[in-house]
Motif scaffolding. Structure first.
Motif, PDB file in Angstrom:
ATOM      1  N   SER A  99     127.683 126.993  34.084  1.00  0.00           N
ATOM      2  CA  SER A  99     128.246 125.659  33.870  1.00  0.00           C
ATOM      3  C   SER A  99     128.179 125.285  32.403  1.00  0.00           C
ATOM      4  CB  SER A  99     127.496 124.612  34.707  1.00  0.00           C
ATOM      5  OG  SER A  99     126.187 124.419  34.207  1.00  0.00           O
ATOM      6  N   ILE A 100     129.029 124.341  32.014  1.00  0.00           N
ATOM      7  CA  ILE A 100     129.040 123.764  30.673  1.00  0.00           C
ATOM      8  C   ILE A 100     129.126 122.249  30.809  1.00  0.00           C
ATOM      9  CG2 ILE A 100     130.087 125.779  29.587  1.00  0.00           C
ATOM     10  CD1 ILE A 100     132.766 124.272  29.701  1.00  0.00           C
ATOM     11  N   GLY A 101     128.793 121.550  29.727  1.00  0.00           N
ATOM     12  CA  GLY A 101     128.903 120.106  29.771  1.00  0.00           C
ATOM     13  C   GLY A 101     128.432 119.405  28.526  1.00  0.00           C
ATOM     14  N   TYR A 102     129.376 119.021  27.645  1.00  0.00           N
ATOM     15  CA  TYR A 102     129.098 118.166  26.490  1.00  0.00           C
ATOM     16  C   TYR A 102     127.967 118.677  25.610  1.00  0.00           C
ATOM     17  CZ  TYR A 102     132.219 114.690  28.545  1.00  0.00           C
ATOM     18  OH  TYR A 102     133.306 114.038  29.060  1.00  0.00           O
ATOM     19  N   SER A 103     127.850 119.984  25.461  1.00  0.00           N
ATOM     20  CA  SER A 103     126.841 120.570  24.586  1.00  0.00           C
ATOM     21  C   SER A 103     127.322 121.954  24.177  1.00  0.00           C
ATOM     22  CB  SER A 103     125.472 120.649  25.281  1.00  0.00           C
ATOM     23  OG  SER A 103     125.508 121.574  26.340  1.00  0.00           O
ATOM     24  N   SER A 104     126.596 122.576  23.294  1.00  0.00           N
ATOM     25  CA  SER A 104     126.929 123.930  22.841  1.00  0.00           C
ATOM     26  C   SER A 104     126.268 124.994  23.694  1.00  0.00           C
ATOM     27  CB  SER A 104     126.503 124.096  21.378  1.00  0.00           C
ATOM     28  OG  SER A 104     125.102 123.903  21.249  1.00  0.00           O
ATOM     29  N   HIS A 119     119.748 129.877  29.445  1.00  0.00           N
ATOM     30  CA  HIS A 119     120.728 129.180  28.621  1.00  0.00           C
ATOM     31  C   HIS A 119     121.190 130.103  27.499  1.00  0.00           C
ATOM     32  CE1 HIS A 119     119.604 125.325  30.534  1.00  0.00           C
ATOM     33  NE2 HIS A 119     118.358 125.738  30.395  1.00  0.00           N
ATOM     34  N   SER A 120     122.385 129.841  27.025  1.00  0.00           N
ATOM     35  CA  SER A 120     122.916 130.566  25.874  1.00  0.00           C
ATOM     36  C   SER A 120     123.621 129.573  24.967  1.00  0.00           C
ATOM     37  CB  SER A 120     123.896 131.657  26.325  1.00  0.00           C
ATOM     38  OG  SER A 120     124.507 132.273  25.208  1.00  0.00           O
ATOM     39  N   SER A 121     123.170 129.494  23.744  1.00  0.00           N
ATOM     40  CA  SER A 121     123.784 128.610  22.751  1.00  0.00           C
ATOM     41  C   SER A 121     123.903 129.373  21.447  1.00  0.00           C
ATOM     42  CB  SER A 121     122.951 127.341  22.558  1.00  0.00           C
ATOM     43  OG  SER A 121     121.643 127.666  22.155  1.00  0.00           O
ATOM     44  N   GLY A 122     125.088 129.367  20.858  1.00  0.00           N
ATOM     45  CA  GLY A 122     125.329 130.091  19.627  1.00  0.00           C
ATOM     46  C   GLY A 122     125.624 129.167  18.467  1.00  0.00           C
ATOM     47  N   ASN A 123     126.103 129.752  17.414  1.00  0.00           N
ATOM     48  CA  ASN A 123     126.429 129.008  16.199  1.00  0.00           C
ATOM     49  C   ASN A 123     127.838 128.438  16.319  1.00  0.00           C
ATOM     50  OD1 ASN A 123     126.274 127.929  13.650  1.00  0.00           O
ATOM     51  ND2 ASN A 123     126.742 129.870  12.603  1.00  0.00           N
ATOM     52  N   HIS A 124     128.004 127.554  17.281  1.00  0.00           N
ATOM     53  CA  HIS A 124     129.306 126.926  17.490  1.00  0.00           C
ATOM     54  C   HIS A 124     129.070 125.520  18.013  1.00  0.00           C
ATOM     55  CE1 HIS A 124     128.547 127.798  21.742  1.00  0.00           C
ATOM     56  NE2 HIS A 124     128.368 129.077  21.412  1.00  0.00           N
ATOM     57  N   SER A 125     130.149 124.754  18.111  1.00  0.00           N
ATOM     58  CA  SER A 125     130.044 123.353  18.507  1.00  0.00           C
ATOM     59  C   SER A 125     130.087 123.242  20.036  1.00  0.00           C
ATOM     60  CB  SER A 125     131.178 122.550  17.867  1.00  0.00           C
ATOM     61  OG  SER A 125     132.430 123.082  18.259  1.00  0.00           O
ATOM     62  N   GLU A 126     130.400 122.040  20.523  1.00  0.00           N
ATOM     63  CA  GLU A 126     130.383 121.804  21.954  1.00  0.00           C
ATOM     64  C   GLU A 126     131.406 122.682  22.672  1.00  0.00           C
ATOM     65  OE1 GLU A 126     130.904 119.510  19.722  1.00  0.00           O
ATOM     66  OE2 GLU A 126     129.149 118.205  19.722  1.00  0.00           O
ATOM     67  N   ALA A 157     134.808 122.979  20.578  1.00  0.00           N
ATOM     68  CA  ALA A 157     135.498 121.838  19.999  1.00  0.00           C
ATOM     69  C   ALA A 157     136.015 122.100  18.597  1.00  0.00           C
ATOM     70  CB  ALA A 157     134.561 120.625  19.987  1.00  0.00           C
ATOM     71  N   ASP A 158     135.462 123.061  17.866  1.00  0.00           N
ATOM     72  CA  ASP A 158     135.916 123.363  16.517  1.00  0.00           C
ATOM     73  C   ASP A 158     136.950 124.481  16.482  1.00  0.00           C
ATOM     74  OD1 ASP A 158     134.302 125.419  17.266  1.00  0.00           O
ATOM     75  OD2 ASP A 158     132.961 125.340  15.538  1.00  0.00           O
ATOM     76  N   GLY A 159     137.479 124.871  17.629  1.00  0.00           N
ATOM     77  CA  GLY A 159     138.477 125.920  17.675  1.00  0.00           C
ATOM     78  C   GLY A 159     137.921 127.311  17.842  1.00  0.00           C
ATOM     79  N   THR A 160     136.635 127.450  18.080  1.00  0.00           N
ATOM     80  CA  THR A 160     136.006 128.757  18.211  1.00  0.00           C
ATOM     81  C   THR A 160     136.149 129.273  19.640  1.00  0.00           C
ATOM     82  OG1 THR A 160     134.418 128.227  16.484  1.00  0.00           O
ATOM     83  CG2 THR A 160     133.832 129.997  17.981  1.00  0.00           C
ATOM     84  N   LEU A 161     136.375 130.562  19.752  1.00  0.00           N
ATOM     85  CA  LEU A 161     136.318 131.259  21.031  1.00  0.00           C
ATOM     86  C   LEU A 161     135.160 132.241  20.968  1.00  0.00           C
ATOM     87  CD1 LEU A 161     140.017 132.041  22.022  1.00  0.00           C
ATOM     88  CD2 LEU A 161     138.402 130.624  23.275  1.00  0.00           C
ATOM     89  N   ALA A 162     134.144 132.020  21.803  1.00  0.00           N
ATOM     90  CA  ALA A 162     132.937 132.852  21.796  1.00  0.00           C
ATOM     91  C   ALA A 162     132.894 133.696  23.049  1.00  0.00           C
ATOM     92  CB  ALA A 162     131.691 131.978  21.705  1.00  0.00           C
ATOM     93  N   ALA A 185     141.154 122.645  15.690  1.00  0.00           N
ATOM     94  CA  ALA A 185     141.712 122.141  16.944  1.00  0.00           C
ATOM     95  C   ALA A 185     140.831 122.554  18.111  1.00  0.00           C
ATOM     96  CB  ALA A 185     143.135 122.665  17.136  1.00  0.00           C
ATOM     97  N   ARG A 186     140.600 121.647  19.024  1.00  0.00           N
ATOM     98  CA  ARG A 186     139.749 121.912  20.178  1.00  0.00           C
ATOM     99  C   ARG A 186     140.421 122.908  21.123  1.00  0.00           C
ATOM    100  NH1 ARG A 186     139.840 116.362  20.011  1.00  0.00           N
ATOM    101  NH2 ARG A 186     141.096 116.299  21.904  1.00  0.00           N
TER     102      ARG A 186
END
Length: 940
Positions: A99-104, A119-126, A157-162, A185-186
């Protein structure tokens, strides 16, 4: 029964933001894989509901609790590759939920415990979107050593695809497919075209296609300039891929666009919505598409081939199943089921048929939880409700004493970020237990001394000493408040003892918790939900408790029970257990003594819990239990000499009594298949009433009801008054357990039938709702539409072969199978049955019979042999909870006082108690606090 119809309980259902089936169609599993099919519903409060379609039954099994400021904005299922051992036995791979939700952060959930696994969070935005890689298939292009699992791709949200890797039963960042550009672009939507190509919809009027192997940009598809006076950019809210690789996209202009999957050129676009298209659902064969948007419409499209061989899409219908934005959709298709589920801000999941879109009704699932978040303390007339992290307590006055509305007497806001899982209150309202994923808390409730203060004084007793960092999934207080049962997320059953100090009138927690062990009932099958990683079907979902018996049940239908052994002695030590060393092991001189000490039970005030000696005789249910409740009975025993407990001696320092409870402990069980059983727990067998009244003898109105049972309450006074009240989200049923449901009316017995014949079930019975031809062989949504409700041309035509020969032939199944005359006969029979039921209802109204007043069943039940054995109503909806607010003893005492005081009540029989008072909490949809909705040009 006297009903306090309440709408003052503020329970805010959360919007549905995400939907995901564990499988999209039946070809993704084989053998017993149908047991793995689950629907995950993500809500705005952070909760994830797990539903079991169960061939159209739709049972809410469990809830993965969220927390403060957490919202589920996306869900994805993956399955690990199947494993084959040396003998060729294939083991199904594990199902995993993300799941995802309003976070990175991307979160993986443990279905067996209901807690976040990693959990997995990288160097990217939400993270705004999430998609799972298609399953690996063995074909000519596959090479030895290729990864056979399913990776994840996250749009930010910053246009990144991880790209996130799920290899080695882990979740970790792998690499970036694209980095943020200057416009940032998101990424609003993302989908896999195949295992190597990713398609993403952006907020800058573009759809971009990437190679997942090296991150190369394969194509940049622009949507063109927006309309005059509109926003500068077009938002691509959703993008999906068909079986042949074609791309379907929905955007903020209300258009659905179709692109070729090879050269990525636009083939067609259809303007079917007046506002943004928020999601699209695709059928298994790729010939049917559904779209939902802000205009509350659900639009269906079909693929048609023209004479020149061109593939063209056409809009065939649009309907309004929802009252607000349609935010998310999901589909599943098999031989027996073909459904599309949609959800949005109106909080209700809607089931829409796919194959039978124009011949079957849709179905609305309840938005309220299956386990009611409402409880009561009947002796104190307190009503308790909870949601998120808040608990509220009301006091309900008697109607004959005061016309006051219920007063809010206490309000608790729990510290922490976890939502409340469960709550329980003692019968006298002095103790309240609340559990979250972080732990369990116990509070003492007492009246304030000042006369002008109407509220309750709340004092925290503390937290039971569970394992560090371990919360409780369920909590249950015994009616007298002396025992607290807790079910942890690891499905361990723990018991804590509470005692009251008679000097200051305060409760206290005994600083010791004992763990109860379940029977080793292993799941007799292995699938993607049950394996070496844990057993989802062994998750405990229901708990019931008396002062001396504890019962729990799990998803598989197994029942475990324990009883109290010994007599209570408040002069004995509050807790007595074997002495242990610093490591927690029993200290002894040799191994034999050590084993004896380890098997010695923990004794609280002369009592200890043991496994029910007859517990192994209780059978495994056909499905999970939705309701567990003990029938009230007077089993109080007097203690001889005032102190029957066993005291320790020098030769026996840990003496304990082995006296077991006596009397009957009748447990009512309602399963997900709406089978009703009553067990004598201490004897390990069905009760006599349950043997005489199998499920086939219950009224057809109850067997045909679709929404599952939420709870029950009892109206018991003596052997002549044994009433059971069951309720769902939109219905209430009463069953008189003092009589048999299959007994013939007294009038039939008087006409010449013998008593033996009266006890025998009638052979010929009226066809029930479950035998209605309109409900047979449906696709998993609603019933079939009668012929008079079908849209379009008529479903019958006249075939003329001669001058006078003519016949009517049904064409209902012309598209799927040859029409037969039997189909037309079944349809006519269904219409005739509905007409007969309407005529019967009108005749009942002419006779003055009504089903909207609960007092009528009270009068009918006191007319001797003519009393009705069951009663129901559908006038209350939607029901959040139904709880008793008066106790049988208090009602009997009040009736005795009135009888002794003289007047009209003195002429009434002493055995007739006052009516049972209940509070029925409703939460109508029009009372929800929802944001403003879109109003079209054709709407007022």
């Amino acid at each position: 029964m006297e009903i306090h119809r309440a709408r003052f309980v503020p329970y805010p259902p959360s919007a549905i933001n995400a939907l995901a089936f564990s499988y999209s169609h039946s070809k993704e599993f084989v053998g017993k894989g149908v047991r793995n099919l689950r629907l995950a519903i993500g809500r705005a409060n952070g909760n994830i509901e797990i539903w079991n379609p169960n061939n159209g039954t739709w049972v809410h099994e469990s809830t993965l609790s969220g927390g403060k400021d957490r919202s589920v904005e996306g869900l994805a299922w993956t399955q690990e590759p199947d494993e084959e051992d040396e003998n060729g036995y294939v083991t199904d791979g594990r199902l995993r939920l993300f799941s995802i939700g309003y976070s990175s952060t991307v979160t993986e959930w443990d279905l067996a415990t209901g807690l976040p696994l990693r959990h997995s969070s990288g160097n990217h935005s939400e993270v705004w979107s999430l998609a799972a890689q298609p399953k690996w298939k063995k074909n000519s292009k596959s090479r030895e050593g290729d990864f056979r699992g399913q990776n994840l791709v996250a749009g930010c949200a910053d246009g990144t695809l991880a790209l996130l890797s799920t290899a080695d039963d882990d979740l970790r960042f792998s690499r970036f497919l694209t980095r943020p550009t200057a416009r940032k672009a998101r990424v609003l939507s993302v989908v896999w075209q195949n295992r190597d190509v990713v398609v993403a919809g952006f907020a800058d009027s573009a759809i971009r296609v990437f190679d997942a192997r090296n991150g190369a940009l394969l194509r940049n598809i622009t949507l063109g300039a927006p309309s005059l006076g509109g926003p500068r950019e077009i938002l691509v809210w959703t993008v999906k891929c068909l079986n042949n690789g074609d791309i379907v996209a929905g955007d903020s202009t209300g258009e659905v666009r179709f692109y070729d999957g090879k050269n990525f050129s636009q083939m067609q676009r259809i303007s079917a919505h007046e506002a943004d298209v928020l999601d699209i659902a695709v059928s298994k064969d790729g010939d049917t598409i559904f779209s939902g948007g802000m205009d509350k419409r659900t639009v269906a499209y079909t693929l048609s081939n023209s004479h020149h061989g061109n593939r063209k899409w056409a809009k065939i219908a649009h309907r309004r199943y929802h009252d607000h934005d349609v935010k998310t959709m999901a589909t599943f298709e098999s031989r027996s089921m073909s459904v599309m589920v949609s959800g949005g801000l109106d909080t209700h999941p809607i089931i829409v048929p796919i194959r039978e879109f124009d011949t079957e009704h849709s179905r609305t699932l309840p938005a309220l939880p299956q386990s009611p978040p409402v409880i009561s303390a009947p002796r104190a007339r307190l009503l308790v409700s909870w949601w998120d992290r808040e608990v509220r307590i009301w006091r309900v006055k008697k109607r004959d004493v005061s016309s006051e509305t219920p007063k809010l007497v206490a309000r608790l806001a729990l510290k922490g970020e976890e939502n409340i899982n469960s709550a329980s209150i003692s019968e006298d309202g002095s103790l309240l237990a609340v559990s979250t994923s972080a732990g369990a808390k116990v509070f003492q409730l007492s009246s304030r001394k000042a006369q002008n203060e109407r509220g309750l004084r709340v004092r925290k007793l503390g937290t039971p000493p569970l394992a560090e960092g371990t919360g409780a999934r369920l909590v249950q207080l015994s009616p007298n408040g002396k025992w607290l049962a807790m079910v942890t997320h690891e499905n361990e059953i723990c018991l804590a003892r509470l005692a009251m100090d008679e000097e200051d009138g305060r409760w206290k927690l005994v600083p010791r918790v004992v763990e109860l062990h379940r029977l080793h009932n292993k799941v007799d099958y292995q699938n993607s939900l049950n394996g070496h990683w844990g057993s989802y079907d062994r998750t405990i979902t229901r708990i019931a408790m008396t002062n001396d018996v504890l019962v729990v049940s799990d998803i598989s239908g197994c029942i475990d029970s324990w009883v109290v052994e010994g007599n209570e002695d408040m002069t004995a030590p509050e807790v007595d257990w074997p002495e242990t060393d610093g490591a927690g092991n029993a200290s002894s001189d040799d191994e034999d003594d050590g084993d004896e000490d380890e098997s010695r039970p923990v004794v609280f005030y002369g009592q200890h819990w043991i496994r029910n000696p007859a517990g192994h005789l209780l059978p495994k249910l056909d499905s999970s239990a939705l309701v567990l409740s003990f029938r009230p009975s007077d089993n109080a025993e007097s203690q001889a000499n005032g102190n029957p407990a066993v005291h320790p001696t020098r030769s026996n320092p840990h003496a304990n009594s082995h006296k077991l409870p006596s009397g009957d402990r009748r447990l009512l069980v309602v399963t997900a298949q709406h089978q009703i059983y009553e067990f004598d727990v201490l004897q390990g067998r069905l009760t006599d009433w349950s043997r005489r009244n199998p499920a086939s003898e219950f009224p057809s109105e109850f067997r045909g009801v679709r929404d599952r049972t939420m709870g029950c309450l009892w109206d018991v006074h003596d052997e002549r008054r044994q009433r059971l009240w069951l309720y769902g989200s939109n219905w209430v049923f009463m069953f008189d357990l003092a009589a048999d449901l299959c007994a013939r009316p007294a009038a039939e017995v008087a006409d010449g039938a013998t008593n033996d014949d009266a006890e025998t079930p009638m052979k010929k019975r009226k066809r029930g709702l479950e035998e209605d031809p309109l409900r047979k062989k449906t696709s998993g949504a609603g019933s079939k539409m009668p012929a008079r409700e079908l849209e379009g041309a008529g479903r019958k035509y006249r075939k003329i072969t001669g001058a006078d020969a003519s016949s009517w032939v049904s064409v209902d199944k012309a598209r799927s199978s040859p029409a037969t005359a039997a189909d037309g006969e079944a349809e006519d029979e269904a219409e005739q049955q509905q007409d007969d039921s309407t005529t019967t209802a009108l005749a009942a109204l002419r006779r003055g019979v009504s089903e909207t007043n609960g007092d009528e069943v009270d009068d009918a039940a006191q007319n001797g042999p003519q009393r009705r054995t069951h009663w129901h109503t559908f006038k209350y909806r939607p029901i959040l909870g139904l709880v008793a607010i008066s106790h049988p003893d208090d009602r009997a005492d009040a009736d005795a006082d009135k009888t002794g005081a003289g007047g009209k009540a003195a002429d009434a029989p002493a055995s007739a108690p006052l009516p049972l008072e209940v509070v029925l909490v409703e939460r109508p949809s029009w009372d929800l606090d929802l944001p403003p909705k879109f109003v079209g040009v054709h709407e007022r």
